[in-house]
Enzyme design. Structure first.
Site, PDB file in Angstrom:
ATOM      1  N   HIS A   1       0.848  -1.191   0.000  1.00 10.59           N
ATOM      2  CA  HIS A   1       0.000   0.000   0.000  1.00 10.59           C
ATOM      3  C   HIS A   1       0.886   1.243   0.000  1.00 10.59           C
ATOM      4  O   HIS A   1       1.772   1.383   0.844  1.00 10.59           O
ATOM      5  CB  HIS A   1      -0.904   0.025   1.236  1.00 10.59           C
ATOM      6  CG  HIS A   1      -1.968  -1.018   1.210  1.00 10.59           C
ATOM      7  ND1 HIS A   1      -2.295  -1.782   2.314  1.00 10.59           N
ATOM      8  CD2 HIS A   1      -2.799  -1.437   0.218  1.00 10.59           C
ATOM      9  CE1 HIS A   1      -3.278  -2.611   1.998  1.00 10.59           C
ATOM     10  NE2 HIS A   1      -3.593  -2.429   0.738  1.00 10.59           N
TER      11      HIS A   1
ATOM     12  N   TRP B   1       3.961  -0.020   4.804  1.00 12.47           N
ATOM     13  CA  TRP B   1       4.696  -1.183   5.316  1.00 12.47           C
ATOM     14  C   TRP B   1       3.815  -2.425   5.337  1.00 12.47           C
ATOM     15  O   TRP B   1       3.809  -3.189   6.299  1.00 12.47           O
ATOM     16  CB  TRP B   1       5.284  -0.905   6.706  1.00 12.47           C
ATOM     17  CG  TRP B   1       6.123   0.337   6.753  1.00 12.47           C
ATOM     18  CD1 TRP B   1       7.145   0.663   5.911  1.00 12.47           C
ATOM     19  CD2 TRP B   1       6.017   1.435   7.665  1.00 12.47           C
ATOM     20  NE1 TRP B   1       7.671   1.893   6.250  1.00 12.47           N
ATOM     21  CE2 TRP B   1       6.994   2.383   7.321  1.00 12.47           C
ATOM     22  CE3 TRP B   1       5.178   1.700   8.753  1.00 12.47           C
ATOM     23  CZ2 TRP B   1       7.173   3.568   8.010  1.00 12.47           C
ATOM     24  CZ3 TRP B   1       5.350   2.882   9.443  1.00 12.47           C
ATOM     25  CH2 TRP B   1       6.329   3.802   9.079  1.00 12.47           C
ATOM     26  N   HIS B   2       3.079  -2.620   4.242  1.00 14.36           N
ATOM     27  CA  HIS B   2       2.196  -3.783   4.111  1.00 14.36           C
ATOM     28  C   HIS B   2       2.662  -4.693   2.973  1.00 14.36           C
ATOM     29  O   HIS B   2       1.878  -5.118   2.134  1.00 14.36           O
ATOM     30  CB  HIS B   2       0.759  -3.332   3.836  1.00 14.36           C
ATOM     31  CG  HIS B   2       0.135  -2.574   4.957  1.00 14.36           C
ATOM     32  ND1 HIS B   2      -0.988  -1.788   4.796  1.00 14.36           N
ATOM     33  CD2 HIS B   2       0.472  -2.476   6.274  1.00 14.36           C
ATOM     34  CE1 HIS B   2      -1.312  -1.232   5.950  1.00 14.36           C
ATOM     35  NE2 HIS B   2      -0.447  -1.640   6.858  1.00 14.36           N
ATOM     36  N   GLN B   3       3.926  -5.026   2.927  1.00 13.67           N
ATOM     37  CA  GLN B   3       4.450  -5.825   1.820  1.00 13.67           C
ATOM     38  C   GLN B   3       3.804  -7.212   1.807  1.00 13.67           C
ATOM     39  O   GLN B   3       3.631  -7.840   2.846  1.00 13.67           O
ATOM     40  CB  GLN B   3       5.965  -5.934   1.932  1.00 13.67           C
ATOM     41  CG  GLN B   3       6.655  -4.578   1.837  1.00 13.67           C
ATOM     42  CD  GLN B   3       8.157  -4.721   1.854  1.00 13.67           C
ATOM     43  OE1 GLN B   3       8.764  -5.074   0.854  1.00 13.67           O
ATOM     44  NE2 GLN B   3       8.760  -4.475   3.007  1.00 13.67           N
TER      45      GLN B   3
END
Length: 545
Positions: A322, A471-473
């Protein structure tokens, strides 16, 4: 066989702190779970729950006993420390050549030890898409509602159809949201966006809306998924927890995984799994371990001298995250910060024809500095709305730079490479400015400081230079049935026995919203599949610790 808990390469007691008996010789288990983050903690707890299966939970980081982990206001203090893997993306042309910091939790609890603690379930259409991709309705929304009812200990208005009570995961809205959070909800309503009592449930079955956020904060403290799930079973002798142990590679007998090698206290040790090994290392390290163990695209493994065990070209591809653009306003007077600083959220569509929201907006009750390249001053007191892409079309990839555990991995996010993402980004920022400049904020806000009024070219420049990540890898070892899929509907790695993946890397596409809650579902689903295959007793409710 009775076992003890390990920490710092040796022993952790039932509080997860240093100490306890040493048991350095134990190396044989029924199941090995690699990664004590959001999904791995769930898998290990559910497998160990009945006391019969011998379970090893391996974690590269340390414990979660720190004020920066438990204090909701201190989560940003973990970024850039030993609790953060501190990845950096490669230069992205779509970001004017900038390299994005890509933080990821390291230690017991993983991301749930350092994140803002927002509980976002994902949209109904996300889960139905996963069911279609996997060919398995058990990944669909109807089935996932059953999981959420099992998972949650919901403290809000009862909703027996959608919400759970008595589960291991405490979920609640803030008792007294800050005025700035309520102003966002009021402004959204004035803009014609539906307002809901909850951001989950009915809102995530609709076109979107605005709501006070749901958080994983209990008694004024952040509660990691590790504490919620492992806490109730941590004293069981069949569960071993090994911290400060970096998994280096998988161990094979032919095409069957029989355990892992890990770097513990500066030396390599091998641990054997009688039944299965589960990778829950996250969307960066899971594909890295796969590739360095010989599972990946053969043309990318052989140049590094890695023997190919299974050609799977999708390993490390389909990288998604995101992306967000910080829109900021200055306060008239300093305001309080509630919870972790995020008490209101909004999901909406950039195009009414879409089946579900593609815009994610998360309000932060403090001003977030823009990247230096944006050349925007940050007010001393203010608030920031992260206008984000909930369903980005751009896809990145991971590449090895060498065969050894300490060789870094190249992360190519490829952000804003697809023109559809810029269209959605412009719509997201425009909506954010409309809401942020609403009369609902007038008593609290003096002025907009970013991005300010700009023409289209200026706004595109702002988006490219200010973009950061949530930080939604995710999505780098996706579930599916095509040639780029890595796992099947039961999370088994194609062509390999005794190996499953349970973390955000298996998502075919990123979920609409923060990824912690979907990762708990992935852990529950994986545990159910494993228990069914190996005849373990049916899951009983794990009470919150």
């Amino acid at each position: 066989m009775e076992q003890t808990r390990l920490s710092d390469g040796d022993v952790a007691d039932q509080r997860g702190s240093r100490g306890g008996q040493r048991s350095g010789q134990q190396s044989d288990f029924d199941f090995i779970v690699c990664g004590a983050g959001t999904s791995g903690s769930v898998v290990a707890a559910r497998l160990a729950q009945d006391g019969q299966a011998r379970v090893l939970l391996i974690e590269a980081g340390g414990d979660d006993q720190a004020e920066s982990v438990s204090n909701p206001a201190h989560w940003p203090l973990n970024l850039g420390t030993e609790r953060d893997w501190g990845f950096i993306g490669e230069a992205a042309p779509g970001l004017e050549g900038r390299r994005l910091p890509l933080s990821m939790g390291k230690g017991l609890g993983g991301g749930s030890s350092i994140n803002v603690m927002v509980w976002a379930r994902g949209h109904k259409e996300d889960w139905n898409h996963f069911a279609a991709e996997s060919g398995d309705e058990r990944w669909g929304y109807k089935s996932v509602l059953d999981y959420y009812r099992r998972i949650e200990d919901w403290k809000g208005t009862p909703d027996p159809l959608r919400r759970g009570k008595g589960g291991p995961v405490h979920v609640a809205q803030p008792d007294a949201p800050q005025p700035i959070a309520q102003a966002l909800i009021d402004a959204a309503g004035m803009a014609g966006i539906p307002v809901f009592d909850s951001p989950n449930g009915e809102m995530m079955e609709s076109a979107g809306g605005a709501s006070i956020a749901e958080l994983r904060i209990k008694g004024g403290k952040r509660e990691t998924v590790f504490r919620s799930y492992i806490g109730p079973v941590i004293t069981q002798p069949n569960l071993t927890i090994l911290t400060d142990a970096l998994v280096t590679r998988l161990l094979f007998e032919g095409r069957k995984v029989v355990g892992v090698e890990a770097l513990v206290g500066g030396r390599r040790r091998q641990f054997r799994a009688r039944h299965e090994t589960i990778l829950s290392l996250g969307a960066i390290h899971t594909p890295k371990v796969l590739m360095q163990s010989g599972i990946g695209h053969e043309d990318e493994l052989r140049p590094h001298g890695i023997a190919v065990v299974q050609h799977l070209p999708g390993v490390g591809r389909n990288h998604q995250d995101h992306l967000a653009f910080g829109c900021t306003w200055a306060y008239r007077e300093p305001q309080g910060v509630g919870g972790g600083g995020c008490e209101a959220t909004l999901y909406w569509k950039s195009d009414a024809r879409l089946s579900h929201p593609d815009i994610l907006q998360c309000q932060l009750e403090f001003p977030v500095p823009a990247p230096a390249e944006a050349e925007i001053a940050t007010p001393e007191h203010g608030w920031t709305m992260f206008a984000g892409l909930a369903q980005p079309k751009s896809r990145g990839r991971l590449r090895l730079c060498g065969p050894e555990v300490n060789d870094p991995i190249y992360i190519e996010p490829n952000s804003l490479s697809e023109p559809e993402d810029m269209v959605a980004a412009l719509a997201a920022v425009e909506l954010c400015r409309e809401i942020g400049n609403s009369a609902a904020f007038t008593p609290l806000v003096s002025r907009e400081t970013a991005p300010g009024k700009r023409d289209r070219a200026g706004m595109i420049d702002f988006i490219r230079k200010s973009a950061v990540t949530y930080w939604h890898q995710a999505c780098t070892a996706k579930m599916g049935r095509d040639s780029m899929s890595v796992v099947d509907n039961e999370l088994k790695v194609y062509g390999i026995e005794g190996l499953r993946i349970a973390d955000a890397s298996v998502l075919p596409r990123i979920t609409t919203g923060n990824t912690m809650a979907p990762c708990v579902v992935i852990g529950e689903r994986a545990a159910d599949l494993i228990r069914a295959q190996h005849g373990l007793t049916e899951v009983q409710q794990v009470a919150a610790g």
